[in-house]
Enzyme design. Sequence first.
Site, PDB file in Angstrom:
ATOM      1  N   PHE A 111       0.809  -1.220   0.000  1.00  0.00           N
ATOM      2  CA  PHE A 111       0.000   0.000   0.000  1.00  0.00           C
ATOM      3  C   PHE A 111       0.842   1.271   0.000  1.00  0.00           C
ATOM      4  O   PHE A 111       0.373   2.338  -0.430  1.00  0.00           O
ATOM      5  CB  PHE A 111      -0.958   0.003   1.205  1.00  0.00           C
ATOM      6  CG  PHE A 111      -0.362   0.454   2.506  1.00  0.00           C
ATOM      7  CD1 PHE A 111      -0.500   1.765   2.940  1.00  0.00           C
ATOM      8  CD2 PHE A 111       0.319  -0.433   3.327  1.00  0.00           C
ATOM      9  CE1 PHE A 111       0.032   2.181   4.149  1.00  0.00           C
ATOM     10  CE2 PHE A 111       0.850  -0.021   4.535  1.00  0.00           C
ATOM     11  CZ  PHE A 111       0.708   1.297   4.953  1.00  0.00           C
ATOM     12  N   LYS A 112       2.087   1.180   0.438  1.00  0.00           N
ATOM     13  CA  LYS A 112       2.929   2.368   0.479  1.00  0.00           C
ATOM     14  C   LYS A 112       3.154   2.960  -0.921  1.00  0.00           C
ATOM     15  O   LYS A 112       3.449   4.146  -1.058  1.00  0.00           O
ATOM     16  CB  LYS A 112       4.280   2.043   1.116  1.00  0.00           C
ATOM     17  CG  LYS A 112       4.217   1.348   2.470  1.00  0.00           C
ATOM     18  CD  LYS A 112       3.729   2.266   3.555  1.00  0.00           C
ATOM     19  CE  LYS A 112       3.595   1.565   4.898  1.00  0.00           C
ATOM     20  NZ  LYS A 112       4.854   1.244   5.541  1.00  0.00           N
ATOM     21  N   ASP A 113       2.997   2.128  -1.945  1.00  0.00           N
ATOM     22  CA  ASP A 113       3.190   2.622  -3.317  1.00  0.00           C
ATOM     23  C   ASP A 113       2.216   3.743  -3.665  1.00  0.00           C
ATOM     24  O   ASP A 113       2.541   4.611  -4.476  1.00  0.00           O
ATOM     25  CB  ASP A 113       2.998   1.483  -4.332  1.00  0.00           C
ATOM     26  CG  ASP A 113       4.121   0.466  -4.304  1.00  0.00           C
ATOM     27  OD1 ASP A 113       5.262   0.843  -3.993  1.00  0.00           O
ATOM     28  OD2 ASP A 113       3.851  -0.716  -4.600  1.00  0.00           O
TER      29      ASP A 113
END
Length: 471
Positions: A111-113
Amino acid sequence: MQYQSTRGQVSEVGFIDAFLMGLATDGGLLVPSTIPVISSDKLEEWRTLSFQDLMLEIFSYYLNEEIPNDELKEMIYASYSTFRHEDVTPVHQLTDDIYLLELFHGPTFAFKDIALQLMGQLYSYVAKKYKRPINILGATSGDTGASAIQGVRGKEGINICILHPNGKVSKVQELQMTTVQDENVLNLSVEGNFDDCQRMIKELFADVNFKNEHHLCAINSINIVRILAQTVYYFYAYFRVTDQRPELKGVPLHFSVPTGNFGDIFAGYLASRMGLPVGKLVLATNENNILERFVKEGIYKPDGFHTTYSPSMDIQVASNFERYLYYVLDEDAEQTESYMKSFQESGEIRIPQELLSKVQSEFAAYGVIGAECLATIQKYNDEKAYLLDPHSACGVAAAERTLPAGEVVVSLATAHPAKFNESIELCEIKQEFPPQISALYDMPVRKTEVEGTLDQVVAELIPFYHRLQVK
């Protein structure tokens, strides 16, 4: 829109300066001077927007016109051009009442992308437009490092150094960072745990002279832009679920969020403050359950560190907790600073019952222990043929334990299970790796192992950062 510190000594900061500042110079965290409230009519107008155009709309409330709209749009579309799903963050119905918001379709399968691909574009924009060096410094419990590196690798005018705890991230997480060969990337494998890495990062950013001399910029969720980017998928998920369930339009939806640093769930809180119909925000954690204790008892106090099956949540001191505390205290910066100073001195924060009641009206919390995490993975693999990674499994388990049956919840699926095969194998499940992950095992590794001291980290940082010359 201007930005100000939770501790009150920094105010009237513009968007780009807030982005570059990361940690406020008074030691606090930057927040918007006001939170824009979106009307229900405007929300309905947003329903038909693509993820990219929805982000453009939301950011327009926070930008002060500092970046021309056409240039911001170009950056946003470039950020998500590498994602493997056309919806960027699609929603999958797991059961009658549980929907999964799949946040792992970006280049590093986490999800950090979502935020860090955009931040990479923004850093590149600032470096070129203002002819200033960008030296990014961050700590990771696993996913932030790979996403941040992917967002800026090879970009002119930018260096990035990431600290990760040696031996305390998954094998795939480590390889995603350390197989990158670009010269503007430095990986420091630090003896200790994530909290040790994070503490050193905060110390370096708090040293204003060092920060300015070396042009430090933040990639962790202390950076307000990362939080703003993450609010977008809460809106997007709400629209997609209520598209499928029209009877829920206007009805608050619950969200269950695996979190260790309080950043992803704070983005949901911010979305709620902006007018998104949000019910309970379920804080899903593991044995490192300081945040669960705060929600249930009003006590914020680090305990013994635990290594778990969900290593990205193996965090004791949550970077974004101060932002939420600020709003719990009705944006009283003086009181926020007092609480944080007390925490620094005594190692704990205790809030009175009236404030705890306020917290509990907005949040529920549940700490998922290891056996329960693995059982949840096994259950949904067997019953629904859907393989959850251990962090996403914590989110689903927490939703099941805290919410009444029959109420709809969106649970955030924060990573692809291939990133955490060590846990999946314990369930006796054999998964097929995406080719991008399989290829990592054959690539050369480049990292520097250091002792867990600030002096050792600085000794590696300074010569690395001094290489950078903006053309």
